[in-house]
Design an enzyme around this catalytic site. Sequence first.
Site, PDB file in Angstrom:
ATOM      1  N   ASP A  29       0.812  -1.219   0.000  1.00  0.00           N
ATOM      2  CA  ASP A  29       0.000   0.000   0.000  1.00  0.00           C
ATOM      3  C   ASP A  29       0.849   1.274   0.000  1.00  0.00           C
ATOM      4  O   ASP A  29       2.008   1.272   0.425  1.00  0.00           O
ATOM      5  CB  ASP A  29      -0.896  -0.015   1.242  1.00  0.00           C
ATOM      6  CG  ASP A  29      -2.174   0.787   1.063  1.00  0.00           C
ATOM      7  OD1 ASP A  29      -2.298   1.523   0.063  1.00  0.00           O
ATOM      8  OD2 ASP A  29      -3.056   0.675   1.940  1.00  0.00           O
ATOM      9  N   GLU A  48     -14.459   2.260   0.442  1.00  0.00           N
ATOM     10  CA  GLU A  48     -13.969   2.820   1.697  1.00  0.00           C
ATOM     11  C   GLU A  48     -14.187   4.334   1.769  1.00  0.00           C
ATOM     12  O   GLU A  48     -14.250   4.903   2.865  1.00  0.00           O
ATOM     13  CB  GLU A  48     -12.484   2.506   1.880  1.00  0.00           C
ATOM     14  CG  GLU A  48     -11.582   3.177   0.864  1.00  0.00           C
ATOM     15  CD  GLU A  48     -10.114   2.797   1.038  1.00  0.00           C
ATOM     16  OE1 GLU A  48      -9.832   1.856   1.805  1.00  0.00           O
ATOM     17  OE2 GLU A  48      -9.260   3.441   0.406  1.00  0.00           O
TER      18      GLU A  48
END
Length: 651
Positions: free
Chosen positions: A402, A457
């Site tokens: 990430d 999200e």
Amino acid sequence: MRIFIFMIAAGLMIQLPLLSKEYNVESPDGKISLSVDVTTTVTVSIAYDDNTIITDLKPALLLEGVTLPGPEPVVMRSLLSHVSDTLVPVVPHKNGMIADSYNSMTLRFRGGFSLDFRVYDDGVACRYSTALKRDVTVKNEQFAFSLPTGTTAFYPLEQSFMSHNERLFIPASMDTLGLKHLASLPVLFKTGTINVLFTEADIRDYPGMWITGDGRGGVTGTFPAYPAAVKAHNDRNVYVTEREDYIAKTSGTRTWPWRLFIITNNDAGLVESEMVYKLGAPAAPGADFSWIKPGKVAWDWYNANNLYGVDFRAGLNNDTYKYYIDFASENGIEYVILDEGWYRLGDVLDEADGFDVKELCDYAASRNVGIILWVIWKTFYDKIDEALAQYEEWGVRGIKVDFMQRDDQWMVNYYHEVAAKAAEHKMLVDFHGSYKPDGIERSWPNVITREGVKGLENNKWSYDCNPEHDVTLPFTRMVAGPMDYTPGAMVNMQKRDFSPVFFRPASQGTRVHQMAMYVVYESPLQMLADSPSNYRRNQECTTFIAGVPVTWDETKVLAARTGDYIIIARRKDQTWYLGAMTDWNERTLEADLSFLPEGDYLMEIFCDGINADHHGEDYKHLMLNTVSPGILKISMAPGGGWVARITRSNK
């Protein structure tokens, strides 16, 4: 008199190099034509059904000491060929077999370089090939082109080269976009009834391309220069503070990234295109990827570990993740992710209090579930070899990497290094905080999905991921490749009721809008984003989505309009799945079932309930007998959806 004649003759001689030579190639079906005009430069134009859609494209590589093609380029040889092949992907996103048919043209120039063109029935690709006997410094690359007057774009406006590439695709008139309007790729252009999606493929040892407008309806390519200095603001945000005066240093003998235009006169063709995958570099000969196991994932971060009805303290600890593992096992879900919190930030080998990853991997294996670990890219890279060896010893099945947020040459090379080293340890890779797919999943099938998309999200902190955005993605970002949108919310709200809540989030639109994403959205590693407690409370919905495949043998788009709606049919073995989604507008659409072999069928359907326009979680679950050929009416509430499993009837 003789002097005058000589001057005329000399003038004619001077003008001779300006006389152009035109080279042409068409798509196999004859609808797309590409012309290359070679005079004092190289100019490319593209037409669809005799409508010119791309003009003034003058590709050039600006190398230190030389520019290709340079002034008055000379074509030494023109090569035309036709290719008709079938590709069999290790991990099929749309189709188990991909027809790879195109006409190609290679122009070999004096000076050790070529321009390669491929013309498919659904688009055009071009790239440079060079055979220079030295390493080269690329000072810049020129790739600008013009579009017809009146063209609009679905434009992913960016603020800088430091980006997660999670953007809304904003409809804009091209003549309003100037040099200050930076965009990542892909970008969708609409000119009249023709779609042109621009992106790139096979980025290796080179930066990614971005674009700006030019204020006149055209497009100018731009690239992040090589980082000269970086500064870490924390464990995840590493900013480039100085840049070199070049974009890449690389081998002079190589092929360069493909620049491609996917061209279709209907929106469905965008969703069905596999051009980016076709243009990805093939995997190394003899490489073994038979160990790759696509699947679904019980994911923790979106739902903030909001478990209830349990007799332990839910949170970042082994008890919580054993509960996730049990839930996954009971529902045939292949993986569980341990997202942020399992290690002490700063060291990807330092397990946080309450965690024993080896114990979790052993427990998961006993329940036929695999564990995937989230890591921040820089912390992971600092110990990449040691970390991968340790993860393999623990029994980890994959990594979620990430916050890269860049695609300069250094970072592009990072992606390939991670892919290669993870493959050595037989681990899947899910890149988050990432640039768009470029066909790397063909080179490294273990790179099974990636983010680079504004996904579910965002409902934790914004209003951006609304149904209109949801039905724009299949025609824009998803055209480039798999996207980890992370669907599956079980708390669903209509527009009037929704507001962002970080720790107990809800989705915008209906329950079945979320369920349909499992058919519409492509990701061979597909998340179930909500809490296992919520899924158990909604077991019949959970059972259905857990059973939807993540890879497909055949895909057909039945109805589509960018930003408005989509109906898509996908087949796995002998079972078909049908998924439909709409924007905030209530719709009734028709689906032609003639894609099914003639006969009787049983449909298990989830559709919006009669009150779904007021209460987003209202749905209806029913069984329907139907026949093919036939027409099926699909009704959806505002922000709604419709999804079905279709099997042969036993009657």
